[in-house]
Design an enzyme around this catalytic site. Structure first.
Site, short mmCIF file in Angstrom:
data_model
loop_
_atom_site.label_atom_id
_atom_site.label_comp_id
_atom_site.label_asym_id
_atom_site.label_seq_id
_atom_site.Cartn_x
_atom_site.Cartn_y
_atom_site.Cartn_z
N ARG A 39 -20.85 45.65 14.84
CA ARG A 39 -20.76 46.20 13.47
C ARG A 39 -22.04 46.89 13.03
O ARG A 39 -22.16 47.32 11.90
CB ARG A 39 -20.41 45.08 12.48
CG ARG A 39 -19.02 44.49 12.71
CD ARG A 39 -18.67 43.50 11.60
NE ARG A 39 -17.44 42.80 11.91
CZ ARG A 39 -17.37 41.64 12.54
NH1 ARG A 39 -18.49 41.06 12.95
NH2 ARG A 39 -16.22 41.06 12.78
N HIS A 71 -16.70 45.47 25.81
CA HIS A 71 -16.11 46.45 24.87
C HIS A 71 -17.24 47.08 24.05
O HIS A 71 -18.14 46.39 23.61
CB HIS A 71 -15.12 45.75 23.94
CG HIS A 71 -14.12 46.66 23.31
ND1 HIS A 71 -14.48 47.72 22.50
CD2 HIS A 71 -12.76 46.68 23.37
CE1 HIS A 71 -13.39 48.35 22.09
NE2 HIS A 71 -12.34 47.74 22.61
N TYR A 74 -17.09 49.37 17.73
CA TYR A 74 -16.02 50.10 17.02
C TYR A 74 -16.58 51.24 16.17
O TYR A 74 -15.82 52.06 15.66
CB TYR A 74 -15.22 49.14 16.14
CG TYR A 74 -14.47 48.07 16.91
CD1 TYR A 74 -13.71 48.40 18.04
CD2 TYR A 74 -14.51 46.74 16.50
CE1 TYR A 74 -13.03 47.41 18.73
CE2 TYR A 74 -13.82 45.75 17.20
CZ TYR A 74 -13.08 46.10 18.32
OH TYR A 74 -12.40 45.12 19.02
N HIS A 111 -12.38 52.62 22.91
CA HIS A 111 -11.30 53.38 22.27
C HIS A 111 -11.74 54.85 22.35
O HIS A 111 -12.87 55.17 21.96
CB HIS A 111 -11.12 52.96 20.82
CG HIS A 111 -10.65 51.55 20.66
ND1 HIS A 111 -10.55 50.93 19.44
CD2 HIS A 111 -10.26 50.62 21.56
CE1 HIS A 111 -10.12 49.69 19.59
NE2 HIS A 111 -9.95 49.48 20.88
N GLU A 147 -9.22 52.83 26.64
CA GLU A 147 -8.15 51.92 26.20
C GLU A 147 -7.00 52.69 25.55
O GLU A 147 -7.23 53.60 24.75
CB GLU A 147 -8.73 50.92 25.19
CG GLU A 147 -7.73 49.87 24.73
CD GLU A 147 -8.38 48.82 23.84
OE1 GLU A 147 -7.65 48.23 23.03
OE2 GLU A 147 -9.60 48.61 23.95
N ASP A 181 -3.50 48.24 26.68
CA ASP A 181 -3.32 47.19 25.67
C ASP A 181 -1.83 47.11 25.39
O ASP A 181 -1.22 48.09 24.95
CB ASP A 181 -4.10 47.53 24.39
CG ASP A 181 -4.03 46.43 23.35
OD1 ASP A 181 -2.90 46.07 22.96
OD2 ASP A 181 -5.07 45.93 22.92
N HIS A 184 -0.78 47.76 21.71
CA HIS A 184 -0.96 49.18 21.38
C HIS A 184 0.10 50.05 22.05
O HIS A 184 0.64 50.98 21.43
CB HIS A 184 -2.34 49.68 21.84
CG HIS A 184 -3.49 48.98 21.20
ND1 HIS A 184 -4.79 49.22 21.58
CD2 HIS A 184 -3.54 48.08 20.19
CE1 HIS A 184 -5.61 48.48 20.84
NE2 HIS A 184 -4.87 47.77 20.00
N HIS A 218 -5.47 44.47 28.13
CA HIS A 218 -5.53 43.59 26.97
C HIS A 218 -4.11 43.09 26.75
O HIS A 218 -3.22 43.87 26.38
CB HIS A 218 -6.03 44.34 25.73
CG HIS A 218 -7.48 44.71 25.81
ND1 HIS A 218 -8.06 45.62 24.97
CD2 HIS A 218 -8.48 44.26 26.62
CE1 HIS A 218 -9.34 45.74 25.27
NE2 HIS A 218 -9.61 44.93 26.27
N ASP A 231 -1.36 48.56 14.69
CA ASP A 231 -2.15 47.77 15.62
C ASP A 231 -2.30 46.36 15.05
O ASP A 231 -3.32 46.02 14.47
CB ASP A 231 -3.52 48.44 15.80
CG ASP A 231 -4.43 47.68 16.74
OD1 ASP A 231 -3.99 46.68 17.33
OD2 ASP A 231 -5.61 48.07 16.87
N HIS A 233 -1.96 42.60 16.44
CA HIS A 233 -1.76 41.68 17.56
C HIS A 233 -1.12 40.38 17.06
O HIS A 233 -1.25 40.01 15.89
CB HIS A 233 -3.10 41.35 18.21
CG HIS A 233 -3.80 42.54 18.80
ND1 HIS A 233 -4.91 42.42 19.61
CD2 HIS A 233 -3.55 43.87 18.71
CE1 HIS A 233 -5.31 43.62 19.98
NE2 HIS A 233 -4.51 44.51 19.43
N GLU A 263 -6.58 39.19 23.36
CA GLU A 263 -7.22 39.42 22.05
C GLU A 263 -6.25 38.93 20.98
O GLU A 263 -6.10 39.52 19.92
CB GLU A 263 -7.49 40.91 21.83
CG GLU A 263 -8.42 41.54 22.84
CD GLU A 263 -8.48 43.05 22.67
OE1 GLU A 263 -9.57 43.61 22.79
OE2 GLU A 263 -7.42 43.68 22.43
#
Length: 282
Positions: A39, A71, A74, A111, A147, A181, A184, A218, A231, A233, A263
């Site tokens: 972040r 990963h 983001y 991503h 991904e 994923d 996704h 994923h 999205d 999960h 995830e």
């Protein structure tokens, strides 16, 4: 069980080497991590003692670099039409690739990027590939793993064709791969719930991208149905995918010997989810 390597995206709180202890607690044979706080743009460099400890625990754990799927942050958008924002993202991405190298890791999952309705999808794809080519020249060894995305907003990578086009524009094909994923992919409109849909989707993946590029999965259930473009999960077996999908997946040799990462939304049951998935193997 021997050819399937299941795990989850584990915490690195308390130091990056904590990942191995967290993976062991859930019976993981693979795992995903962030190599820094995802972040924040800036993070302090990895300390030598932490790198050494990570490598020692990797050796002790028996989990190989081929089964660890870091990963990226983001915050990165390698396809941004804003040159300044794209450069900031690229610098952050290169830093994470260097961290992977320092830790002796092979992959960096990402991503692909978003056009944010500022440029065309075609332009965005070209910028993503250009960014990857630049990163490859700056950092050796690390394989960039694209991904598949859910098709939300202006995010690229929800269609297999978009992923294939990025790969096509990447100069060093030995250092580019794909992570499917499952949530996704379903959200993007590829059917997975029944045998016919599953085989059609997998055949399309092979025809458009090719399983030779598959570096990880994923494995997530989904709260919403096929084509939702959401999205969201869910825990294994609690969403719309259904047990038949997970039986089919766990017995599909095309997913042998790669990291399969949960995830799912409740980390307290990851151990049980992993045990359950292994129990589906015939």
């Amino acid at each position: 069980m021997k050819n399937k390597f299941l795990g989850a995206h584990v915490s690195i709180q308390g130091g990056i080497s904590q990942a191995f202890l967290n993976a062991e607690e859930i019976g993981a044979r693979a795992f995903a991590i962030f190599t820094k706080n995802q972040r924040r743009w800036e993070s302090k460099p990895l300390e030598e003692k932490e790198i050494k400890k990570f490598k020692e625990l990797m050796k002790e754990s028996g989990i190989s670099p081929e089964h660890i799927l870091p990963h990226n942050s983001y915050l990165h958008n390698l396809g941004s039409g804003d040159a300044e924002k794209r450069e900031k993202s690229l610098n952050g991405f290169i830093d994470e690739m260097e961290r992977c190298n320092q830790l002796g890791l092979k992959y960096l999952n990402m991503h692909p990027g978003s056009h944010l309705n500022e440029i065309s999808p075609e332009e965005c794809i070209k910028l993503i590939a250009d960014s990857i080519n630049t990163a490859h020249k700056k950092v050796s060894n690390v394989v960039v793993v694209l991904e598949t995305t859910a098709g939300q907003g202006s995010n690229m990578g929800s269609r297999f064709e978009e992923i294939a086009e990025i790969i096509n524009l990447v100069e060093d094909k030995s250092r580019i791969g794909v992570c499917i994923d499952t949530c996704h992919t379903l959200a993007a409109g590829y059917e997975l719930k029944d045998e016919e849909g599953y085989e059609k989707t997998m055949n399309e993946f092979e025809k458009i991208i090719g399983f030779k590029y598959l570096k990880g999965v994923h494995l997530n259930d989904s709260k919403f149905d096929t084509g939702s473009r959401k999205d969201r999960h869910d825990s294994i077996g609690k969403g719309v995918l259904g047990e038949e999908f997970f039986i089919r997946f766990m017995n599909d040799k095309r997913f042998d010997n790669i990291p399969i990462i949960l995830e799912t939304i409740d980390s307290s049951i990851w151990k049980q989810e992993i045990e359950y998935l292994y129990s589906l193997m015939k």
